[in-house]
Design a protein around this motif. Structure first.
Motif, short mmCIF file in Angstrom:
data_model
loop_
_atom_site.label_atom_id
_atom_site.label_comp_id
_atom_site.label_asym_id
_atom_site.label_seq_id
_atom_site.Cartn_x
_atom_site.Cartn_y
_atom_site.Cartn_z
N LYS A 1 74.34 0.29 -27.37
CA LYS A 1 73.16 1.09 -27.68
C LYS A 1 72.68 1.90 -26.47
CE LYS A 1 72.86 -0.11 -31.97
NZ LYS A 1 73.11 0.88 -33.05
N HIS A 2 73.08 1.45 -25.27
CA HIS A 2 72.66 2.14 -24.05
C HIS A 2 73.80 2.92 -23.39
CE1 HIS A 2 69.37 -0.82 -24.36
NE2 HIS A 2 68.66 0.08 -23.71
N LYS A 3 74.90 3.12 -24.11
CA LYS A 3 76.09 3.71 -23.48
C LYS A 3 75.84 5.13 -22.97
CE LYS A 3 78.04 5.03 -27.98
NZ LYS A 3 79.18 4.82 -28.90
N LEU A 4 74.87 5.84 -23.54
CA LEU A 4 74.59 7.20 -23.08
C LEU A 4 73.95 7.23 -21.69
CD1 LEU A 4 73.21 8.84 -26.37
CD2 LEU A 4 75.50 9.08 -25.37
N PHE A 5 73.51 6.05 -21.25
CA PHE A 5 72.80 6.00 -19.96
C PHE A 5 73.60 5.25 -18.90
CE2 PHE A 5 69.79 6.14 -23.48
CZ PHE A 5 69.06 7.28 -23.17
N ARG A 6 74.91 5.18 -19.06
CA ARG A 6 75.75 4.44 -18.13
C ARG A 6 75.73 5.02 -16.72
NH1 ARG A 6 80.65 3.39 -22.35
NH2 ARG A 6 79.85 1.46 -23.26
N ARG A 7 75.44 6.30 -16.59
CA ARG A 7 75.41 6.90 -15.26
C ARG A 7 74.18 6.49 -14.46
NH1 ARG A 7 77.48 13.17 -16.30
NH2 ARG A 7 79.56 12.60 -17.10
N SER B 1 62.28 5.08 -24.18
CA SER B 1 61.70 5.21 -22.84
C SER B 1 62.66 5.91 -21.89
CB SER B 1 61.33 3.83 -22.29
OG SER B 1 60.31 3.24 -23.08
N LEU B 2 63.95 5.59 -21.98
CA LEU B 2 64.95 6.23 -21.14
C LEU B 2 65.07 7.72 -21.48
CD1 LEU B 2 67.72 3.48 -21.17
CD2 LEU B 2 66.36 4.18 -19.19
N GLU B 3 65.03 8.03 -22.76
CA GLU B 3 65.08 9.43 -23.16
C GLU B 3 63.87 10.21 -22.64
OE1 GLU B 3 67.54 9.03 -27.39
OE2 GLU B 3 65.35 9.01 -27.39
N GLY B 4 62.75 9.51 -22.48
CA GLY B 4 61.54 10.14 -21.95
C GLY B 4 61.47 10.12 -20.44
N MET B 5 62.60 9.76 -19.80
CA MET B 5 62.72 9.75 -18.34
C MET B 5 61.77 8.75 -17.69
SD MET B 5 65.11 11.95 -18.12
CE MET B 5 65.23 12.21 -16.34
N LYS B 6 61.45 7.68 -18.39
CA LYS B 6 60.61 6.64 -17.80
C LYS B 6 61.42 5.85 -16.80
CE LYS B 6 57.21 3.16 -19.19
NZ LYS B 6 56.59 2.48 -20.37
N PRO B 7 60.89 5.55 -15.62
CA PRO B 7 61.63 4.79 -14.61
C PRO B 7 62.06 3.41 -15.10
CG PRO B 7 59.68 5.80 -13.66
CD PRO B 7 59.56 5.96 -15.14
N VAL B 8 63.28 3.02 -14.74
CA VAL B 8 63.81 1.74 -15.18
C VAL B 8 62.91 0.59 -14.70
CG1 VAL B 8 65.76 0.13 -14.99
CG2 VAL B 8 66.18 2.59 -15.29
N GLU B 9 62.33 0.72 -13.53
CA GLU B 9 61.46 -0.34 -13.02
C GLU B 9 60.32 -0.62 -13.98
OE1 GLU B 9 62.50 2.23 -11.36
OE2 GLU B 9 63.71 1.41 -9.71
N LEU B 10 59.72 0.44 -14.52
CA LEU B 10 58.62 0.26 -15.46
C LEU B 10 59.11 -0.33 -16.79
CD1 LEU B 10 56.54 3.54 -14.92
CD2 LEU B 10 56.08 1.24 -14.05
N ILE B 11 60.28 0.09 -17.19
CA ILE B 11 60.85 -0.48 -18.41
C ILE B 11 61.09 -1.98 -18.27
CG2 ILE B 11 62.84 -0.43 -19.98
CD1 ILE B 11 63.14 2.53 -19.35
#
Length: 318
Positions: free
Chosen positions: A268-274, A306-316
């Motif tokens: 489900k998160h494969k689009l964000f592997r980079r 949240s990732l699509e909205g460019m929210k920082p991973v730390e906050l997630i």
């Protein structure tokens, strides 16, 4: 005898039954055909397959562990047996049951193998969470595929209509009747392999769940008298209210689904592997799920958004 797909024309050729075999050729009366059609319809209800279709298909690469499970393979190789798949709420039992159902129907190539299923639904209508609904659904599928059972049911139906009047207004099938029919048909098949799946017994209620487990055990035991046939039944439930140790084949999902959760989350998160923190994110969600697959199913869409909205991973992660 006519199969359930018989047309209402006055003269017919070979009739193909549910299992693909030719069962009859000749002429018949159209009123009799209508009566036969009503007999099978008397078992059907609109929500019969709703829960099965509502359950999402297994994510690619998940659920495969159960096919390699030693207990499952012992049951699969046995001529008869009851397999009980159990686990905590939300671990993915229904998804596994649908996976096994799909796997069994995809591999069915022999006319001698008959499959039937019912997926209980605690939030559905009464027939979706009761023994009555289970018996009606299983019988509806079995008689469609086994001509001799179809004939027997039609004879019983016509006899009742003749003596009591129209079905639905003058009389209706009762649960004890359908319970006995289900037991008789499942335990008396000749030269057939029957494979039955019933998901979420506990959603029928505590007492009924216990009674159903006893019923299916009894059916398997009764089938021992038929040496030329096989009957395998797979049921699932939560650990409670069915606290039992007398079922030979038991598979506990708890703890077996950890790799599946990680596979699901990663896909489900494969689009964000980079993202440099991708592995940490996947690991964190998988660990926090604590074996509860449903938790990851609820959380992952929120994280993706949240990732699509460019929210920082730390906050997630927080």
């Amino acid at each position: 005898m006519f199969g359930p797909q018989t047309s209402m024309s006055q003269t017919i050729g070979p009739v193909t039954a549910g299992n693909g075999s030719t069962v009859y050729a000749g002429t018949f009366n159209s009123s009799v055909a209508q009566e036969q059609q009503n007999a099978q319809q008397a078992l059907s209800f609109p929500e019969m397959y709703n829960r099965l279709h509502e359950i999402s298909d297994a994510t690619s690469g998940t659920c495969q562990w159960i096919l390699e499970n030693h207990t499952f393979r012992d049951w699969q190789n046995a001529q008869r047996g009851l397999l009980w798949i159990k686990g905590k709420p939300g671990v993915g039992k229904s998804t596994i049951m649908k996976y096994l159902w799909n796997d069994s129907t995809a591999e069915t190539s022999s006319e001698t193998q008959i499959t039937a299923s019912f997926f209980c639904h605690g939030r559905g209508v009464d027939l979706q969470k009761s023994p009555m609904g289970i018996f009606r659904a299983l019988l509806h599928q079995i008689v469609e595929k086994v001509p001799q059972f179809y004939e027997d049911l039609e004879n019983k139906f016509r006899a009742r209509c003749k003596s009591q009047g129209s079905h639905g207004s003058a009389w209706a099938w009762t649960e004890p009747e359908l319970r006995n029919l289900t037991k008789d048909y499942l335990s008396s098949c000749r030269d057939l392999e029957l494979l039955i799946f019933v998901d979420a017994l506990d959603e029928c209620g505590e007492d009924k769940a216990r009674d159903l487990l006893d019923f299916f055990q009894g059916v398997v035991a009764a089938s021992e008298a038929q040496s030329d046939s096989g009957l395998r039944i797979c049921v699932s439930s939560r650990h409670y209210p069915l606290v039992r140790s007398d079922v030979l084949y038991q598979v506990i999902v708890d703890g077996e689904n950890l790799a599946d959760i990680q596979t699901y989350v990663a896909q489900k998160h494969k689009l964000f592997r980079r993202n440099t923190q991708y592995d940490e994110l996947v690991s964190s969600i998988s660990w926090r799920a604590q074996e509860i697959f449903q938790w990851s199913v609820l959380v992952v869409p929120r994280v993706v958004k949240s990732l699509e909205g460019m929210k920082p991973v730390e906050l997630i992660l927080q």
